[in-house]
Write a protein that holds these residues in place. Structure first.
Motif, PDB file in Angstrom:
ATOM      1  N   SER A   1       0.845  -1.191   0.000  1.00  0.00           N
ATOM      2  CA  SER A   1       0.000   0.000   0.000  1.00  0.00           C
ATOM      3  C   SER A   1       0.886   1.247   0.000  1.00  0.00           C
ATOM      4  O   SER A   1       2.035   1.209   0.436  1.00  0.00           O
ATOM      5  CB  SER A   1      -0.925   0.010   1.214  1.00  0.00           C
ATOM      6  N   LEU A   2       0.347   2.362  -0.473  1.00  0.00           N
ATOM      7  CA  LEU A   2       1.125   3.584  -0.616  1.00  0.00           C
ATOM      8  C   LEU A   2       0.424   4.745   0.083  1.00  0.00           C
ATOM      9  O   LEU A   2      -0.798   4.747   0.221  1.00  0.00           O
ATOM     10  CB  LEU A   2       1.294   3.923  -2.102  1.00  0.00           C
ATOM     11  N   LYS A   3       1.192   5.731   0.475  1.00  0.00           N
ATOM     12  CA  LYS A   3       0.628   6.937   1.092  1.00  0.00           C
ATOM     13  C   LYS A   3       0.886   8.105   0.148  1.00  0.00           C
ATOM     14  O   LYS A   3       2.027   8.486  -0.095  1.00  0.00           O
ATOM     15  CB  LYS A   3       1.260   7.198   2.460  1.00  0.00           C
ATOM     16  N   ILE A   4      -0.201   8.636  -0.423  1.00  0.00           N
ATOM     17  CA  ILE A   4      -0.108   9.754  -1.357  1.00  0.00           C
ATOM     18  C   ILE A   4      -0.964  10.895  -0.818  1.00  0.00           C
ATOM     19  O   ILE A   4      -2.096  10.680  -0.385  1.00  0.00           O
ATOM     20  CB  ILE A   4      -0.606   9.332  -2.755  1.00  0.00           C
ATOM     21  N   SER A   5      -0.421  12.112  -0.835  1.00  0.00           N
ATOM     22  CA  SER A   5      -1.187  13.253  -0.315  1.00  0.00           C
ATOM     23  C   SER A   5      -1.186  14.390  -1.334  1.00  0.00           C
ATOM     24  O   SER A   5      -0.311  14.474  -2.190  1.00  0.00           O
ATOM     25  CB  SER A   5      -0.593  13.737   1.009  1.00  0.00           C
ATOM     26  N   GLN A   6      -2.190  15.244  -1.238  1.00  0.00           N
ATOM     27  CA  GLN A   6      -2.302  16.406  -2.118  1.00  0.00           C
ATOM     28  C   GLN A   6      -2.383  17.659  -1.243  1.00  0.00           C
ATOM     29  O   GLN A   6      -2.937  17.624  -0.142  1.00  0.00           O
ATOM     30  CB  GLN A   6      -3.548  16.275  -2.991  1.00  0.00           C
ATOM     31  N   LEU A   7      -1.824  18.759  -1.734  1.00  0.00           N
ATOM     32  CA  LEU A   7      -1.855  20.002  -0.975  1.00  0.00           C
ATOM     33  C   LEU A   7      -3.291  20.519  -0.851  1.00  0.00           C
ATOM     34  O   LEU A   7      -4.088  20.402  -1.779  1.00  0.00           O
ATOM     35  CB  LEU A   7      -1.003  21.069  -1.676  1.00  0.00           C
TER      36      LEU A   7
ATOM     37  N   GLU B   1      -7.043   3.242 -10.353  1.00  0.00           N
ATOM     38  CA  GLU B   1      -8.367   3.542  -9.787  1.00  0.00           C
ATOM     39  C   GLU B   1      -8.337   3.439  -8.261  1.00  0.00           C
ATOM     40  O   GLU B   1      -8.840   4.321  -7.551  1.00  0.00           O
ATOM     41  CB  GLU B   1      -9.411   2.558 -10.335  1.00  0.00           C
ATOM     42  N   GLU B   2      -7.753   2.357  -7.748  1.00  0.00           N
ATOM     43  CA  GLU B   2      -7.685   2.156  -6.294  1.00  0.00           C
ATOM     44  C   GLU B   2      -6.950   3.307  -5.617  1.00  0.00           C
ATOM     45  O   GLU B   2      -7.375   3.801  -4.562  1.00  0.00           O
ATOM     46  CB  GLU B   2      -6.983   0.832  -5.987  1.00  0.00           C
ATOM     47  N   LEU B   3      -5.816   3.733  -6.215  1.00  0.00           N
ATOM     48  CA  LEU B   3      -5.050   4.838  -5.640  1.00  0.00           C
ATOM     49  C   LEU B   3      -5.888   6.118  -5.593  1.00  0.00           C
ATOM     50  O   LEU B   3      -5.902   6.834  -4.585  1.00  0.00           O
ATOM     51  CB  LEU B   3      -3.786   5.080  -6.471  1.00  0.00           C
ATOM     52  N   LEU B   4      -6.584   6.416  -6.700  1.00  0.00           N
ATOM     53  CA  LEU B   4      -7.377   7.645  -6.755  1.00  0.00           C
ATOM     54  C   LEU B   4      -8.558   7.598  -5.794  1.00  0.00           C
ATOM     55  O   LEU B   4      -8.894   8.603  -5.163  1.00  0.00           O
ATOM     56  CB  LEU B   4      -7.865   7.885  -8.190  1.00  0.00           C
TER      57      LEU B   4
ATOM     58  N   SER C   1      -8.229  10.169  -2.943  1.00  0.00           N
ATOM     59  CA  SER C   1      -9.182  11.218  -3.346  1.00  0.00           C
ATOM     60  C   SER C   1      -8.532  12.554  -3.698  1.00  0.00           C
ATOM     61  O   SER C   1      -8.915  13.597  -3.148  1.00  0.00           O
ATOM     62  CB  SER C   1     -10.214  11.438  -2.227  1.00  0.00           C
ATOM     63  N   PRO C   2      -7.560  12.600  -4.614  1.00  0.00           N
ATOM     64  CA  PRO C   2      -7.023  13.893  -5.031  1.00  0.00           C
ATOM     65  C   PRO C   2      -8.038  14.632  -5.908  1.00  0.00           C
ATOM     66  O   PRO C   2      -8.901  14.009  -6.537  1.00  0.00           O
ATOM     67  CB  PRO C   2      -5.787  13.512  -5.852  1.00  0.00           C
ATOM     68  N   THR C   3      -7.938  15.950  -5.943  1.00  0.00           N
ATOM     69  CA  THR C   3      -8.748  16.733  -6.872  1.00  0.00           C
ATOM     70  C   THR C   3      -8.147  16.553  -8.264  1.00  0.00           C
ATOM     71  O   THR C   3      -6.950  16.800  -8.471  1.00  0.00           O
ATOM     72  CB  THR C   3      -8.740  18.222  -6.495  1.00  0.00           C
ATOM     73  N   ILE C   4      -8.977  16.110  -9.208  1.00  0.00           N
ATOM     74  CA  ILE C   4      -8.438  15.770 -10.524  1.00  0.00           C
ATOM     75  C   ILE C   4      -9.457  16.063 -11.616  1.00  0.00           C
ATOM     76  O   ILE C   4     -10.657  15.852 -11.438  1.00  0.00           O
ATOM     77  CB  ILE C   4      -7.998  14.280 -10.570  1.00  0.00           C
TER      78      ILE C   4
ATOM     79  N   ASN D   1     -16.042   4.556 -12.735  1.00  0.00           N
ATOM     80  CA  ASN D   1     -15.598   4.199 -11.386  1.00  0.00           C
ATOM     81  C   ASN D   1     -15.010   5.384 -10.624  1.00  0.00           C
ATOM     82  O   ASN D   1     -15.100   5.444  -9.397  1.00  0.00           O
ATOM     83  CB  ASN D   1     -14.563   3.073 -11.453  1.00  0.00           C
ATOM     84  N   ILE D   2     -14.384   6.329 -11.339  1.00  0.00           N
ATOM     85  CA  ILE D   2     -13.613   7.379 -10.695  1.00  0.00           C
ATOM     86  C   ILE D   2     -14.373   8.691 -10.530  1.00  0.00           C
ATOM     87  O   ILE D   2     -14.308   9.351  -9.496  1.00  0.00           O
ATOM     88  CB  ILE D   2     -12.308   7.647 -11.485  1.00  0.00           C
ATOM     89  N   ALA D   3     -15.122   9.084 -11.549  1.00  0.00           N
ATOM     90  CA  ALA D   3     -15.647  10.444 -11.610  1.00  0.00           C
ATOM     91  C   ALA D   3     -16.714  10.704 -10.546  1.00  0.00           C
ATOM     92  O   ALA D   3     -17.626   9.907 -10.356  1.00  0.00           O
ATOM     93  CB  ALA D   3     -16.217  10.727 -12.994  1.00  0.00           C
ATOM     94  N   THR D   4     -16.572  11.840  -9.868  1.00  0.00           N
ATOM     95  CA  THR D   4     -17.641  12.340  -8.996  1.00  0.00           C
ATOM     96  C   THR D   4     -18.510  13.345  -9.740  1.00  0.00           C
ATOM     97  O   THR D   4     -19.596  13.694  -9.292  1.00  0.00           O
ATOM     98  CB  THR D   4     -17.063  13.015  -7.742  1.00  0.00           C
ATOM     99  N   LYS D   5     -17.994  13.825 -10.893  1.00  0.00           N
ATOM    100  CA  LYS D   5     -18.758  14.769 -11.714  1.00  0.00           C
ATOM    101  C   LYS D   5     -18.333  14.588 -13.162  1.00  0.00           C
ATOM    102  O   LYS D   5     -17.156  14.326 -13.436  1.00  0.00           O
ATOM    103  CB  LYS D   5     -18.498  16.205 -11.261  1.00  0.00           C
TER     104      LYS D   5
END
Length: 492
Positions: free
Chosen positions: A296-302, A462-465, A469-472, A484-488
């Motif tokens: 597993s990985l730890k990814i963060s967004q500002l 997909e799992e990472l995103l 949950s980065p803004t993309i 699977n990914i899009a919220t909008k």
């Protein structure tokens, strides 16, 4: 109907120590519609080239059919489309070509236009139509979807569903599910053939992976128990052996024969446990051979100081004196994963470039947060060169995290020292995605990031995103990924 038989196939490229295939055997029916899947770099295109007789190999490939490869090489794209088809297949009947184009919803008028004036989608459809003019051939169709938008993919998938006798390399799950009846998969240690579409194969694979992981855990516990028992028995045997030449506390002499027999018996038991332990270790090594797993990985967004990052209000984009798109309205807010959809040529890439700060001619109102940091993944990978360590340093990203993401996406450690320029198209796209995920930014913008990337890696992205949950904002023609990914969804 006939069979293509592959027996004990072994192949490695010159100057390579690793076999791409080793003693691989299977057979396929020439009436089947085979979806061909496997991780990037596992050898899908290599296998197609072996069928075409391009490389020497050991083992046998026997077939009573000719093979035809798609995409065709088009040497004169300035020719009219009809002449391009004639160069591919001089003996074709025009009515047959028009029939195939009709099935692909392409007007016959394009036959009288220069081939290079057609869109990528139209070019793909014309070449597929030419491919299916060739009778008594088994067709090798290599990634036809890379330049097709969602509508064109559905058309081509429906078209292939009416055909048979082909191997189709595609990384689009919905596309494969609609038009294949068997799956040919290159796994970590073998090649296998299964009846059904991709979803059927994936369900079976997950069941097999879960079974192997459960058996692996059981064997791991058995090995520990047997190892502990072997140590205890070995210690007992040593202790008994030590008393052979000793004196009991009472001062009486020891029965060396009895003790020797007892020590031998304990040693025999120790050897038996050791043998069972080795057998369990060998069984364990056979498991997990095809399980695709990573850490597993730890990814963060500002975090940005405002909720709204970008706003487009009645924006129209102009390019070369013409309007590319008009009256575009949407906002990007923190935490949103926005799919930008639309046919090829509708202005999706132009909108991404406008947001990224490129000098794009537009009208309307465009607002972007001050000091907003953006990570952009373009469609182009031609600029990639050097090794991964140098690439990470030159881009100011965490090398350990960068390589950990690539490991998760099936990069072997030996690739870390290779020149990125030698990577496959899918591996290069993974480099761009891993770099983007490592960057300290407020917003990710990805333009068709999944071209050439294998299906399993798509699911892991997909799992990472979904996990982090980065803004993309992204453009992607893989309908399953977008779903699977899009919220909008913003549709042009």
């Amino acid at each position: 109907m006939s069979l293509i038989k592959v027996t004990n196939l072994t192949f490695a490229y010159d100057n390579s120590y690793d076999d791409i295939f080793e003693n691989v055997s299977f057979q396929i029916d020439t009436d089947w519609k085979l979806g061909f899947t496997g991780r990037n770099g596992r050898g899908k295109t290599t296998f197609l080239n072996l069928l075409l007789g391009k490389y020497e190999y050991s083992g046998t490939i026997s077939a009573n059919v000719d093979f035809e490869y798609f995409p065709f090489q088009v040497d004169h794209k300035e020719y009219n489309t009809m002449d391009v088809v004639h160069d591919i297949y001089p003996d074709y009947q025009q009515w047959q070509l028009i029939r195939e184009l009709s099935l692909l919803k392409v007007s016959e008028d394009i036959l009288y236009r220069p081939f290079d004036s057609l869109s990528y989608g139209e070019q793909t459809k014309v070449l597929l139509a030419a491919l299916f003019l060739k009778e008594n051939s088994f067709l090798l169709i290599d990634e036809p979807t890379n330049h097709l938008d969602l509508h064109a993919r559905k058309l081509v998938s429906d078209y292939l569903n009416t055909k048979h006798g082909f191997i189709l390399v595609s990384h689009d799950r919905a596309f494969l599910d609609n038009c294949v009846d068997h799956i040919l998969s290159i796994n970590k240690t073998d090649i296998e053939v299964q009846k059904g579409n991709f979803s059927d194969w994936w369900d079976n694979k997950q069941r097999q992976d879960n079974f192997e992981q459960a058996e692996n855990e059981k064997l791991r516990k058995d090995i520990k128990r047997l190892t502990d028992a072997a140590k205890r028995t070995s210690n007992w045997s040593d202790e008994v052996e030590k008393t052979k030449n000793g004196i009991r506390n009472s001062g009486s002499k020891v029965d060396k024969g009895y003790i020797g027999h007892k020590a031998a018996k304990m040693m025999k038991r120790s050897k038996s446990i050791e043998h069972r332990e080795q057998s369990a270790i060998e069984d364990k090594s056979k498991l997990l051979k095809n399980v695709e797993s990573s850490e597993s990985l730890k990814i963060s967004q500002l975090a940005y100081h405002k909720n709204q990052l970008v706003e487009l209000d009645h924006v129209s984009i102009h390019y070369g004196g013409r309007m590319v798109c008009s009256d575009i309205n949407f906002t990007i807010e923190q935490g949103e994963r926005i799919a930008l959809l639309g046919p090829n040529g509708s202005g999706k890439s132009s909108i991404l470039k406008l947001i990224c700060g490129e000098d794009i001619s537009f009208s309307g109102t465009f607002r972007k947060g001050s000091q907003l940091k953006i990570s952009y993944v373009s469609q182009d990978t031609t600029h990639l060169q050097g090794n991964l360590s140098d690439y990470a340093r030159s881009n100011g990203i965490d090398e350990s995290l960068f390589k950990a993401i690539l490991r998760k996406l099936d990069f072997s450690r030996v690739q870390f020292d290779k020149d990125i320029g030698s990577f496959s198209g899918g591996q290069k796209k993974k480099v761009l995605i891993a770099k983007s995920l490592c960057e300290d930014v407020h917003l990710h913008i990805w333009d068709e990031p999944l071209n050439f990337i294998d299906i399993i890696s798509r699911m892991q992205i997909e799992e990472l995103l979904l996990e982090h949950s980065p803004t993309i904002l992204f453009v992607e023609h893989d309908s399953q990924f977008s779903k699977n990914i899009a919220t909008k969804i913003v549709e042009l």
